[in-house]
Design a protein around this motif. Structure first.
Motif, mmCIF file in Angstrom:
data_model
loop_
_atom_site.group_PDB
_atom_site.id
_atom_site.type_symbol
_atom_site.label_atom_id
_atom_site.label_comp_id
_atom_site.label_asym_id
_atom_site.label_seq_id
_atom_site.Cartn_x
_atom_site.Cartn_y
_atom_site.Cartn_z
ATOM 1 N N GLY A 41 0.326 -2.991 -1.865
ATOM 2 C CA GLY A 41 1.174 -2.237 -2.791
ATOM 3 C C GLY A 41 0.277 -1.672 -3.877
ATOM 4 N N GLY A 42 0.888 -1.074 -4.887
ATOM 5 C CA GLY A 42 0.107 -0.470 -5.960
ATOM 6 C C GLY A 42 -0.815 -1.471 -6.646
ATOM 7 N N HIS A 43 -0.294 -2.676 -6.930
ATOM 8 C CA HIS A 43 -1.103 -3.647 -7.680
ATOM 9 C C HIS A 43 -2.282 -4.159 -6.857
ATOM 10 N N GLY A 44 -2.074 -4.401 -5.560
ATOM 11 C CA GLY A 44 -3.167 -4.874 -4.706
ATOM 12 C C GLY A 44 -4.233 -3.803 -4.561
ATOM 13 N N LEU A 63 -5.213 -6.632 3.063
ATOM 14 C CA LEU A 63 -4.399 -6.942 4.248
ATOM 15 C C LEU A 63 -2.925 -6.683 3.937
ATOM 16 N N GLU A 64 -2.267 -5.938 4.805
ATOM 17 C CA GLU A 64 -0.880 -5.550 4.544
ATOM 18 C C GLU A 64 -0.037 -5.826 5.790
ATOM 19 N N LYS A 65 1.068 -6.538 5.598
ATOM 20 C CA LYS A 65 1.864 -6.909 6.788
ATOM 21 C C LYS A 65 2.641 -5.722 7.353
ATOM 22 N N GLY A 66 2.968 -4.751 6.525
ATOM 23 C CA GLY A 66 3.683 -3.568 7.007
ATOM 24 C C GLY A 66 2.791 -2.347 6.911
ATOM 25 N N GLY A 71 6.285 -1.599 0.285
ATOM 26 C CA GLY A 71 7.062 -2.584 -0.492
ATOM 27 C C GLY A 71 7.709 -1.907 -1.693
ATOM 28 N N ASN A 72 7.736 -2.603 -2.801
ATOM 29 C CA ASN A 72 8.404 -2.054 -3.991
ATOM 30 C C ASN A 72 7.728 -0.806 -4.524
ATOM 31 N N THR A 73 6.420 -0.683 -4.256
ATOM 32 C CA THR A 73 5.712 0.490 -4.773
ATOM 33 C C THR A 73 6.335 1.780 -4.236
ATOM 34 N N GLY A 74 6.739 1.769 -2.981
ATOM 35 C CA GLY A 74 7.353 2.968 -2.402
ATOM 36 C C GLY A 74 8.869 2.986 -2.546
ATOM 37 N N ARG A 75 9.437 2.046 -3.285
ATOM 38 C CA ARG A 75 10.904 1.944 -3.379
ATOM 39 C C ARG A 75 11.397 2.052 -4.812
ATOM 40 N N ASN A 76 10.492 2.244 -5.762
ATOM 41 C CA ASN A 76 10.957 2.154 -7.154
ATOM 42 C C ASN A 76 11.327 3.529 -7.704
ATOM 43 N N THR A 77 11.855 3.521 -8.919
ATOM 44 C CA THR A 77 12.356 4.757 -9.517
ATOM 45 C C THR A 77 11.348 5.392 -10.476
ATOM 46 N N THR A 78 10.133 4.884 -10.450
ATOM 47 C CA THR A 78 8.904 5.507 -10.997
ATOM 48 C C THR A 78 8.855 5.697 -12.519
ATOM 49 N N ILE A 79 9.626 4.912 -13.239
ATOM 50 C CA ILE A 79 9.621 5.075 -14.697
ATOM 51 C C ILE A 79 8.367 4.426 -15.298
ATOM 52 N N ILE A 80 7.688 5.193 -16.147
ATOM 53 C CA ILE A 80 6.465 4.715 -16.804
ATOM 54 C C ILE A 80 6.695 4.724 -18.317
ATOM 55 N N GLU A 206 -0.246 -9.355 8.962
ATOM 56 C CA GLU A 206 0.436 -10.323 8.086
ATOM 57 C C GLU A 206 -0.428 -11.557 7.869
ATOM 58 N N VAL A 207 -0.527 -12.003 6.638
ATOM 59 C CA VAL A 207 -1.195 -13.284 6.355
ATOM 60 C C VAL A 207 -0.178 -14.386 6.619
ATOM 61 N N THR A 208 -0.570 -15.313 7.506
ATOM 62 C CA THR A 208 0.373 -16.371 7.905
ATOM 63 C C THR A 208 -0.075 -17.750 7.416
ATOM 64 N N GLY A 364 8.530 -8.170 -11.489
ATOM 65 C CA GLY A 364 9.978 -8.026 -11.492
ATOM 66 C C GLY A 364 10.436 -6.601 -11.274
ATOM 67 N N THR A 365 11.314 -6.165 -12.169
ATOM 68 C CA THR A 365 11.908 -4.839 -12.021
ATOM 69 C C THR A 365 11.046 -3.755 -12.670
ATOM 70 N N GLY A 366 9.884 -4.127 -13.224
ATOM 71 C CA GLY A 366 9.179 -3.139 -14.047
ATOM 72 C C GLY A 366 7.696 -3.000 -13.827
ATOM 73 N N GLY A 367 7.208 -3.215 -12.611
ATOM 74 C CA GLY A 367 5.759 -3.229 -12.419
ATOM 75 C C GLY A 367 5.122 -1.925 -11.998
ATOM 76 N N PHE A 368 5.917 -0.919 -11.653
ATOM 77 C CA PHE A 368 5.276 0.334 -11.222
ATOM 78 C C PHE A 368 4.441 0.906 -12.354
ATOM 79 N N LYS A 369 5.027 0.918 -13.540
ATOM 80 C CA LYS A 369 4.359 1.484 -14.711
ATOM 81 C C LYS A 369 3.053 0.769 -15.038
ATOM 82 N N ALA A 370 2.931 -0.484 -14.570
ATOM 83 C CA ALA A 370 1.794 -1.325 -14.971
ATOM 84 C C ALA A 370 0.617 -1.244 -14.005
HETATM 85 P P1 FAD Z 1 4.696 -4.235 -3.506
HETATM 86 O O1 FAD Z 1 4.605 -2.753 -3.642
HETATM 87 O O2 FAD Z 1 6.002 -4.805 -3.051
HETATM 88 O O3 FAD Z 1 3.511 -4.676 -2.555
HETATM 89 C C1 FAD Z 1 3.409 -5.981 -2.041
HETATM 90 C C2 FAD Z 1 2.976 -5.831 -0.607
HETATM 91 O O4 FAD Z 1 2.676 -7.123 -0.074
HETATM 92 C C3 FAD Z 1 4.075 -5.241 0.291
HETATM 93 O O5 FAD Z 1 3.619 -4.013 0.833
HETATM 94 C C4 FAD Z 1 4.307 -6.320 1.340
HETATM 95 O O6 FAD Z 1 4.557 -5.799 2.635
HETATM 96 C C5 FAD Z 1 2.988 -7.090 1.299
HETATM 97 N N1 FAD Z 1 3.086 -8.458 1.811
HETATM 98 C C6 FAD Z 1 4.044 -9.386 1.543
HETATM 99 N N2 FAD Z 1 3.797 -10.523 2.210
HETATM 100 C C7 FAD Z 1 2.659 -10.326 2.919
HETATM 101 C C8 FAD Z 1 1.895 -11.121 3.809
HETATM 102 N N3 FAD Z 1 2.256 -12.377 4.132
HETATM 103 N N4 FAD Z 1 0.781 -10.576 4.379
HETATM 104 C C9 FAD Z 1 0.389 -9.319 4.080
HETATM 105 N N5 FAD Z 1 1.086 -8.519 3.240
HETATM 106 C C10 FAD Z 1 2.198 -9.010 2.660
HETATM 107 N N6 FAD Z 1 8.975 -0.544 -11.959
HETATM 108 C C11 FAD Z 1 8.741 0.364 -12.960
HETATM 109 O O7 FAD Z 1 7.770 0.201 -13.703
HETATM 110 N N7 FAD Z 1 9.529 1.450 -13.133
HETATM 111 C C12 FAD Z 1 10.624 1.667 -12.366
HETATM 112 O O8 FAD Z 1 11.322 2.673 -12.535
HETATM 113 C C13 FAD Z 1 10.942 0.718 -11.366
HETATM 114 N N8 FAD Z 1 12.035 0.882 -10.588
HETATM 115 C C14 FAD Z 1 12.300 0.027 -9.566
HETATM 116 C C15 FAD Z 1 13.381 0.294 -8.735
HETATM 117 C C16 FAD Z 1 13.598 -0.484 -7.618
HETATM 118 C C17 FAD Z 1 14.781 -0.178 -6.747
HETATM 119 C C18 FAD Z 1 12.712 -1.558 -7.310
HETATM 120 C C19 FAD Z 1 12.919 -2.396 -6.095
HETATM 121 C C20 FAD Z 1 11.634 -1.845 -8.163
HETATM 122 C C21 FAD Z 1 11.411 -1.054 -9.291
HETATM 123 N N9 FAD Z 1 10.325 -1.266 -10.144
HETATM 124 C C22 FAD Z 1 10.055 -0.381 -11.167
HETATM 125 C C23 FAD Z 1 9.442 -2.425 -9.945
HETATM 126 C C24 FAD Z 1 8.190 -2.027 -9.155
HETATM 127 O O9 FAD Z 1 8.549 -1.325 -8.005
HETATM 128 C C25 FAD Z 1 7.384 -3.262 -8.768
HETATM 129 O O10 FAD Z 1 7.179 -4.100 -9.887
HETATM 130 C C26 FAD Z 1 5.999 -2.857 -8.247
HETATM 131 O O11 FAD Z 1 6.094 -1.805 -7.328
HETATM 132 C C27 FAD Z 1 5.345 -4.049 -7.594
HETATM 133 O O12 FAD Z 1 4.188 -3.611 -6.939
HETATM 134 P P2 FAD Z 1 3.346 -4.614 -6.051
HETATM 135 O O13 FAD Z 1 2.136 -3.893 -5.610
HETATM 136 O O14 FAD Z 1 3.176 -5.875 -6.821
HETATM 137 O O15 FAD Z 1 4.345 -4.979 -4.877
#
Ligand code: FAD
Ligand code: PYC
Length: 414
Positions: A41-44, A63-66, A71-80, A206-208, A364-370
């Motif tokens: 995801g974005g943070h990794g 390493l990415e399971k999908g 994950g959430n990076t491609g599903r959020n509403t992108t507020i910064i 996937e990491v198992t 949580g609900t706010g990590g895209f911006k970070a």
């Molecule tokens: P992810 O993007 O979820 O990446 C984690 C990755 O780990 C995934 O791709 C997953 O497949 C992979 N993974 C999991 N288990 C394993 C495994 N065993 N082996 C290998 N890979 C694995 N934040 C904001 O700042 N502004 C917003 O407007 C906002 N809106 C949001 C709206 C929605 C609907 C949602 C769901 C979230 C929103 N967020 C928002 C929060 C933000 O999306 C997340 O905090 C952020 O994207 C988290 O990024 P990440 O890289 O930590 O996680």
């Protein structure tokens, strides 16, 4: 890797776009890496990028399971935004926001960063006091925000209804340089830059299991076989508890679905981002014209990537009071992500009980911006063992009672 530029677009236009390279390689995993990051995801990806860019550590696998960004990076509403209350939060979110300002140039990838401004509406006296307090704190932290009057809110958002029967608009916390960016592009831009530095991004892997010896990390088990490493960074958002369990410790975290939806595209009608936290809704308009709408988290913990139907109905019903025009819109699609929430609504960027294993979660609900600030700090923590940006976010704060309470700034109801 060839640079993207206006010249490159013109050149490719002349040869039917046959000369573009793949944005990142898809190699088979090697048997050993210096560093493995779990989760693309974005943070990794940002963690891997700054490990390479700031510390020259490039023997790295992600390493990415999908699929990356799925994950959430491609599903959020992108507020910064970076209008948080506590000093450690303001530091990491403002670092991220300021990196976003020039990230397209740094990554040579158009992230469509749009600092259009973010308002958090105050719709109760309690919120007025809370946001005025945040504005004062932000002034001391060097974060540019201000508390604005209802009249100014109306100037910025002509479609708003200030005099809702239950929740009139009493003002708002305004961050002029907050905004949005294209979420996929953030993942893709970092991925391309990591691949260019020689790092291996391995999707569908996937990491198992987590392998340790004498309390020290030695590697991971994956769907593509065992892989050794000296350091492991776990950055898997809603699955953090699952990975911690594999390594034999527990995290103070809950996983729950958060959902969003978009409307049919309409003509431009709102050029700022509005969050209405009392009514559990927020809205912005995408470049395609869709109204991007989100609400609060589901009421029970779950691992669905859809969320419950009644919740989306509740979000829209509540928003209609503040934005009556929403009632005339057709909704186009809805989706959800699994967010990882801590008790104090602040993230965890930390060493773990396993030597050499680090964790980045709890956004949580706010990590895209970070993402850029988190990647910057996490890379420093993994490379040097400490980082001023991540210091306050260690796991030990839950044992020592040093919480970083951001339940108001988190913005989204949970
Ligand atoms: P992810 O993007 O979820 O990446 C984690 C990755 O780990 C995934 O791709 C997953 O497949 C992979 N993974 C999991 N288990 C394993 C495994 N065993 N082996 C290998 N890979 C694995 N934040 C904001 O700042 N502004 C917003 O407007 C906002 N809106 C949001 C709206 C929605 C609907 C949602 C769901 C979230 C929103 N967020 C928002 C929060 C933000 O999306 C997340 O905090 C952020 O994207 C988290 O990024 P990440 O890289 O930590 O996680
Ligand atoms: O953290 O700003 C935020 C946010 C908005 C929508 C979901 N999270």
């Amino acid at each position: 890797m060839k640079r993207y530029s206006a010249f490159a677009i013109a050149r490719e236009a002349l040869r039917n776009h046959t000369g573009w390279e793949r944005a990142w390689r898809s190699p088979a995993p090697k048997r050993h890496y210096d560093v493995i990051i779990v989760g693309a995801g974005g943070h990794g990806l940002a963690t891997a990028y700054y490990l390479g860019k700031n510390f020259g550590i490039t023997n790295v696998a992600i390493l990415e399971k999908g699929w990356l960004g799925g994950g959430n990076t491609g599903r959020n509403t992108t507020i910064i935004r970076s209008n948080y209350l506590q000093d450690p939060s303001a530091a990491i979110y403002e670092k991220a926001r300021s990196l976003y300002e020039t990230l397209s140039q740094d990554l040579n990838y158009n992230l469509m960063f749009s600092p259009r401004g973010v308002i958090m509406l105050a719709q109760t006296q309690h919120e007025v006091r809370g946001y005025q307090r945040t504005a004062h704190a932000n002034a001391l932290q060097g974060v540019a925000t201000e508390f604005i009057t209802p009249r100014r809110v109306k100037e910025l958002v002509p479609i708003i209804n200030l005099s809702g029967p239950r929740y009139p608009v009493l003002g708002g916390l305004w961050q002029e340089r907050g905004g949005t960016a294209r979420h996929d592009a953030v993942a893709w831009g970092y991925a391309r830059a990591c691949s260019d530095m020689g790092m291996d991004i391995i999707q569908k892997c996937e990491v198992t299991g987590v392998r340790t010896e004498g309390g020290k990390i030695t590697g991971v088990e994956t769907g593509k076989g065992p892989i050794d490493c000296q350091k492991l960074g776990v950055v898997v958002a809603g699955h953090s508890g699952v990975l911690a369990d594999m390594a034999g410790f527990r995290l103070p975290i809950e996983s729950v679905a958060l959902q969003a939806l978009v409307s049919e595209p309409i003509k431009p009608c709102m050029d700022v981002v509005v969050m209405a936290n009392t009514v559990h809704g927020y809205m912005s308009q995408s470049d395609k014209g869709e109204m991007v709408i989100g609400g609060g988290t589901d009421g029970s913990n779950n691992y669905t990537q859809r969320g419950s139907f009644h919740h989306i109905e509740e979000t829209v019903r509540a928003l209609i009071e503040t934005f009556p025009m929403v009632s005339r819109l057709k909704m186009l699609r809805q989706w959800g992500g699994i967010v990882d929430i801590t008790g104090d609504r602040s993230p965890i960027l930390s060493k773990t009980p396993v030597e050499g294993m680090f964790i980045n979660c709890g956004w949580g609900t706010g990590g895209f911006k970070a993402i850029p600030g988190s990647g910057w700090g996490m890379a420093e923590l993994m490379a040097k063992g400490h980082s001023p940006l991540t210091q306050a976010f260690g796991l030990e704060r839950f044992r020592e009672g040093r919480f970083i309470d951001e339940s108001v700034a988190a913005g989204v109801a949970h």
